[in-house]
Motif scaffolding. Sequence first.
Motif, PDB file in Angstrom:
ATOM      1  N   UNK A  43      25.299   8.369 -54.657  1.00 47.49           N
ATOM      2  CA  UNK A  43      24.270   7.829 -53.780  1.00 47.49           C
ATOM      3  C   UNK A  43      24.936   7.104 -52.622  1.00 47.49           C
ATOM      4  N   UNK A  44      24.502   7.419 -51.410  1.00 44.67           N
ATOM      5  CA  UNK A  44      25.040   6.790 -50.200  1.00 44.67           C
ATOM      6  C   UNK A  44      23.922   5.992 -49.543  1.00 44.67           C
ATOM      7  N   UNK A  45      24.124   4.695 -49.403  1.00 44.81           N
ATOM      8  CA  UNK A  45      23.136   3.826 -48.767  1.00 44.81           C
ATOM      9  C   UNK A  45      23.497   3.611 -47.303  1.00 44.81           C
ATOM     10  N   UNK A  46      22.568   3.899 -46.406  1.00 43.63           N
ATOM     11  CA  UNK A  46      22.798   3.715 -44.978  1.00 43.63           C
ATOM     12  C   UNK A  46      21.556   3.095 -44.338  1.00 43.63           C
ATOM     13  N   UNK A  47      21.700   2.693 -43.089  1.00 38.46           N
ATOM     14  CA  UNK A  47      20.585   2.280 -42.247  1.00 38.46           C
ATOM     15  C   UNK A  47      20.738   3.052 -40.950  1.00 38.46           C
ATOM     16  N   UNK A  48      19.694   3.171 -40.196  1.00 34.84           N
ATOM     17  CA  UNK A  48      19.818   3.879 -38.934  1.00 34.84           C
ATOM     18  C   UNK A  48      20.119   5.356 -39.119  1.00 34.84           C
ATOM     19  N   UNK A  49      20.815   5.932 -38.147  1.00 32.69           N
ATOM     20  CA  UNK A  49      21.114   7.362 -38.148  1.00 32.69           C
ATOM     21  C   UNK A  49      22.630   7.550 -38.113  1.00 32.69           C
ATOM     22  N   UNK A  50      23.231   7.825 -39.244  1.00 38.90           N
ATOM     23  CA  UNK A  50      24.676   7.994 -39.319  1.00 38.90           C
ATOM     24  C   UNK A  50      25.122   9.424 -39.037  1.00 38.90           C
ATOM     25  N   UNK A  51      24.208  10.383 -39.100  1.00 36.76           N
ATOM     26  CA  UNK A  51      24.545  11.759 -38.757  1.00 36.76           C
ATOM     27  C   UNK A  51      25.353  12.499 -39.804  1.00 36.76           C
ATOM     28  N   UNK A  52      25.088  12.228 -41.078  1.00 31.42           N
ATOM     29  CA  UNK A  52      25.924  12.771 -42.156  1.00 31.42           C
ATOM     30  C   UNK A  52      25.363  14.023 -42.835  1.00 31.42           C
ATOM     31  N   UNK A  53      24.176  14.483 -42.491  1.00 31.01           N
ATOM     32  CA  UNK A  53      23.548  15.570 -43.238  1.00 31.01           C
ATOM     33  C   UNK A  53      24.438  16.805 -43.367  1.00 31.01           C
ATOM     34  N   UNK A  54      24.953  17.297 -42.252  1.00 30.51           N
ATOM     35  CA  UNK A  54      25.801  18.496 -42.295  1.00 30.51           C
ATOM     36  C   UNK A  54      27.129  18.209 -42.991  1.00 30.51           C
ATOM     37  N   UNK A  55      27.633  16.996 -42.853  1.00 28.62           N
ATOM     38  CA  UNK A  55      28.878  16.632 -43.532  1.00 28.62           C
ATOM     39  C   UNK A  55      28.687  16.623 -45.046  1.00 28.62           C
ATOM     40  N   UNK A  56      27.538  16.149 -45.493  1.00 25.19           N
ATOM     41  CA  UNK A  56      27.250  16.196 -46.926  1.00 25.19           C
ATOM     42  C   UNK A  56      27.280  17.634 -47.435  1.00 25.19           C
ATOM     43  N   UNK A  57      26.639  18.523 -46.694  1.00 28.48           N
ATOM     44  CA  UNK A  57      26.578  19.924 -47.106  1.00 28.48           C
ATOM     45  C   UNK A  57      27.985  20.526 -47.183  1.00 28.48           C
ATOM     46  N   UNK A  58      28.800  20.212 -46.181  1.00 27.30           N
ATOM     47  CA  UNK A  58      30.172  20.717 -46.174  1.00 27.30           C
ATOM     48  C   UNK A  58      30.963  20.176 -47.359  1.00 27.30           C
ATOM     49  N   UNK A  59      30.796  18.892 -47.632  1.00 31.82           N
ATOM     50  CA  UNK A  59      31.540  18.278 -48.735  1.00 31.82           C
ATOM     51  C   UNK A  59      31.103  18.847 -50.080  1.00 31.82           C
ATOM     52  N   UNK A  60      29.810  19.013 -50.267  1.00 35.28           N
ATOM     53  CA  UNK A  60      29.323  19.552 -51.537  1.00 35.28           C
ATOM     54  C   UNK A  60      29.737  21.002 -51.732  1.00 35.28           C
ATOM     55  N   UNK A  61      29.862  21.746 -50.620  1.00 42.08           N
ATOM     56  CA  UNK A  61      30.306  23.136 -50.733  1.00 42.08           C
ATOM     57  C   UNK A  61      31.736  23.223 -51.237  1.00 42.08           C
ATOM     58  N   UNK A  62      32.566  22.262 -50.832  1.00 40.10           N
ATOM     59  CA  UNK A  62      33.967  22.268 -51.265  1.00 40.10           C
ATOM     60  C   UNK A  62      34.185  21.445 -52.534  1.00 40.10           C
ATOM     61  N   UNK A  63      33.152  20.726 -52.966  1.00 44.63           N
ATOM     62  CA  UNK A  63      33.204  19.941 -54.207  1.00 44.63           C
ATOM     63  C   UNK A  63      31.950  20.269 -55.030  1.00 44.63           C
ATOM     64  N   UNK A  64      31.920  21.441 -55.632  1.00 48.07           N
ATOM     65  CA  UNK A  64      30.701  21.885 -56.329  1.00 48.07           C
ATOM     66  C   UNK A  64      30.274  20.993 -57.484  1.00 48.07           C
ATOM     67  N   UNK A  65      31.150  20.098 -57.930  1.00 49.46           N
ATOM     68  CA  UNK A  65      30.779  19.168 -59.001  1.00 49.46           C
ATOM     69  C   UNK A  65      30.077  17.924 -58.483  1.00 49.46           C
ATOM     70  N   UNK A  66      29.932  17.802 -57.159  1.00 49.79           N
ATOM     71  CA  UNK A  66      29.363  16.596 -56.554  1.00 49.79           C
ATOM     72  C   UNK A  66      28.030  16.903 -55.882  1.00 49.79           C
ATOM     73  N   UNK A  67      27.043  16.062 -56.154  1.00 48.39           N
ATOM     74  CA  UNK A  67      25.763  16.087 -55.455  1.00 48.39           C
ATOM     75  C   UNK A  67      25.612  14.759 -54.724  1.00 48.39           C
ATOM     76  N   UNK A  68      25.232  14.807 -53.449  1.00 49.85           N
ATOM     77  CA  UNK A  68      25.108  13.601 -52.637  1.00 49.85           C
ATOM     78  C   UNK A  68      23.647  13.335 -52.309  1.00 49.85           C
ATOM     79  N   UNK A  69      23.220  12.115 -52.554  1.00 50.57           N
ATOM     80  CA  UNK A  69      21.863  11.685 -52.225  1.00 50.57           C
ATOM     81  C   UNK A  69      21.957  10.498 -51.276  1.00 50.57           C
TER      82      UNK A  69
END
Length: 437
Positions: A43-69
């Motif tokens: 779980x990643x806690x943020x405020x505002x707009x950090x712009x991480x959506x595509x980065x999460x997808x990229x990270x999860x694609x290379x780390x199939x054991x990880x799910x990011x919320x």
Amino acid sequence: MATFTRRRLAAVALIATTALLGTAACGGGDDDKSAADGPVTLTVDVFGQFGYDDLYKEYMASHPNVKIVERGTGSNLDEYSPKLTQWLAAGKGAGDVVAIEEGLLVEYKANPQNFVNLLDHGAADLKGNFLDWKWNQGLTADGKQLIGLGTDVGGMAMCYRKDLFAKAGLPTDRDAVSKLWPTWQDYIKVGEQYKAKNTGTAFLDAATNTFNTILLQTAGNSTGYSYYDTSNNLVVDSNPAVKQAYDTTLDIIDSGLSGKYGSWSEEWVSAFKQSKFATIACPAWMTGVIEGNAGPAAKGKWDIAKIPGNGGNWGGSFLAVPKQGKHQAEAIELAKFLTSAKGQIGAFKAKGPLPSSPQALDDPAIVDSKNAYFSDAPVGQIFATGAKSLKPVYMGPKNQAVRTEVENAVRTVELGQRSPEQGWTDAVNNAKKAAAK
């Protein structure tokens, strides 16, 4: 960021706050499994707009054991920070990775035991990936613990509506607009010209945003601190930068230039959509806020000019890993990825937060970047070119609480509820009370 406070007071529309608060119980990762046993939810806690959506997808694609919320996107810093403080004090509820705005960092560093020491996990090798002052901000006073890895820095510009400027008979070309206001007094004069054209819109959104911009700019170019000096003494009434920013903001209020839309309020968000004002103080991360609030219909109507005065830095954040998390090793690796040069470039492309990585700032993806929403403004040149020479402003242990009281006082003057003199007295007295709590 997004420093927003990113101060930052970064931070944006209240409408998504429920996404942050409604899922508090599952913070810290409610999945007890380790990476070796099966999927891990971070779980990643943020405020505002950090712009991480595509980065999460990229990270999860290379780390199939990880799910990011992610929780809290779009939430107001004033609501996010108290909740994070509660979670840390309770020892449960916080995300596996948490964003900390620069104005609150000193307060969290006072309790370093709440966070993983990133120096114990290879972070020392990453020092060269950050501007020196940004790296140093993340360290405890004794330099023995690294609380967080830097995300962005502020930079400063002025965003404006070309269509409204044209309606008022003002230049619309960004270079010509920049030449209109070398100083804040010139900015006021342009505002008075705008007001005289009776466009039915205000010249700027709110006095508080402008006040904070002027304060950080003035402090960066003089004392190097705002409400607290570097010994953590409250200096709200003795630091000339604070009073100077207050007086200049009063000139703006007295000229009747503000739309009086309370920053980050629903009314403020609606004012973007309804084209109710022509200019807004615009650190790099604000571009994402503007696009999100104004919507697709305003694409190409906004542009970016130089800020009045001399530079300035508003905003910037850090990613930290609370010790209460069940998946610290995985969280540390995710934080490293998101704050890497590649991660910072991706965030900039998505939502505009200006990298704190010199490698990212030198990358053609940043240097040559243009923003289609803002009339193809060369945001790389506007924000990134001078980023390495930004002057940080020191912020003390109760910076956010003090800032809130001072800006509340500015707001009462803006709304006609207090005289300028009473507003200043309230600002000082209430700031002292907030600092003493």
